[in-house]
Scaffold this motif. Sequence first.
Motif, PDB file in Angstrom:
ATOM      1  N   THR A  56      35.571  40.136  45.928  1.00 56.03           N
ATOM      2  CA  THR A  56      35.395  40.025  44.482  1.00 56.03           C
ATOM      3  C   THR A  56      36.363  40.949  43.757  1.00 56.03           C
ATOM      4  OG1 THR A  56      33.669  41.713  44.505  1.00 56.03           O
ATOM      5  CG2 THR A  56      32.967  39.411  44.690  1.00 56.03           C
ATOM      6  N   THR A  57      36.739  40.542  42.555  1.00 55.61           N
ATOM      7  CA  THR A  57      37.621  41.346  41.715  1.00 55.61           C
ATOM      8  C   THR A  57      37.028  41.456  40.318  1.00 55.61           C
ATOM      9  OG1 THR A  57      39.846  41.511  40.771  1.00 55.61           O
ATOM     10  CG2 THR A  57      38.991  39.299  41.155  1.00 55.61           C
ATOM     11  N   THR A  58      37.256  42.582  39.694  1.00 58.38           N
ATOM     12  CA  THR A  58      36.702  42.807  38.352  1.00 58.38           C
ATOM     13  C   THR A  58      37.648  42.397  37.246  1.00 58.38           C
ATOM     14  OG1 THR A  58      37.483  45.106  38.463  1.00 58.38           O
ATOM     15  CG2 THR A  58      35.214  44.669  39.153  1.00 58.38           C
ATOM     16  N   SER A  59      38.947  42.271  37.559  1.00 55.47           N
ATOM     17  CA  SER A  59      39.930  41.893  36.523  1.00 55.47           C
ATOM     18  C   SER A  59      40.873  40.846  37.106  1.00 55.47           C
ATOM     19  CB  SER A  59      40.719  43.121  36.045  1.00 55.47           C
ATOM     20  OG  SER A  59      39.869  44.111  35.529  1.00 55.47           O
ATOM     21  N   LYS A  60      40.351  39.655  37.304  1.00 53.64           N
ATOM     22  CA  LYS A  60      41.106  38.623  38.015  1.00 53.64           C
ATOM     23  C   LYS A  60      42.328  38.132  37.268  1.00 53.64           C
ATOM     24  CE  LYS A  60      38.002  34.936  36.401  1.00 53.64           C
ATOM     25  NZ  LYS A  60      37.039  33.911  36.855  1.00 53.64           N
ATOM     26  N   THR A  61      42.389  38.323  35.957  1.00 50.64           N
ATOM     27  CA  THR A  61      43.556  37.851  35.207  1.00 50.64           C
ATOM     28  C   THR A  61      44.716  38.835  35.261  1.00 50.64           C
ATOM     29  OG1 THR A  61      42.669  38.825  33.165  1.00 50.64           O
ATOM     30  CG2 THR A  61      42.129  36.516  33.617  1.00 50.64           C
TER      31      THR A  61
END
Length: 211
Positions: A56-61
């Motif tokens: 999982t990632t918190t800042s995918k953009t």
Amino acid sequence: TNIATQTGASANLTAVPLPGTTKYYRRVTTCADSGLSSNSTGVPFTTTTPAYCTPTTTSKTNMYISSFKFVGTLNNPALIANVTGADGYWDYTARTPVAEQPDGSVINIEAISLDTVNQGKGGNWKAWVDWNGDGDFNDSGEEVYSLTGYVTNALAFGFIIPAGQTPGKYRLRIKVNYDGTTITPCSAFTSGEVEDYSFLVVYNCPAKVDA
């Protein structure tokens, strides 16, 4: 191929440790008096795909893999471009055609990332292959590439398929991130993306046509 020691009325078989692999089994019955044999019909057995972790990632953009391609394989599948933008994780293992390469050969990969967090310079990269099909990338030899000393947005690398590797479909995981954390197959991260792909190992035939 005869299965050694399995000569009784019942048999104990070990499943092929490759997700999605199907093998056919049949029973051969031989008459003790005449020596004549009879074969049963083939029965298929398919090894199911294990559940893989989803990072999982918190800042995918902030950063994502915008394109990926197997290069120099037997069939060279088309470039896979991420036209939908960042998502943190993509599972492309069901895409066809699947790249094919013989055991003992090099398989090459090209990948490009886009980002807004590092002025377009890219991030750190790692790649793994689940060689034994056990649902993780933690075993010895399963990390096939690592670039952590500096960052890049355009990547080209290769790794050798072990000689004698069992023919079948294998899962490759590639990860790019830029947040200073340790890059592991399953760890959460802030900026980056993880993508999974399949490739097919085929038997390395010793007889080759050179011209």
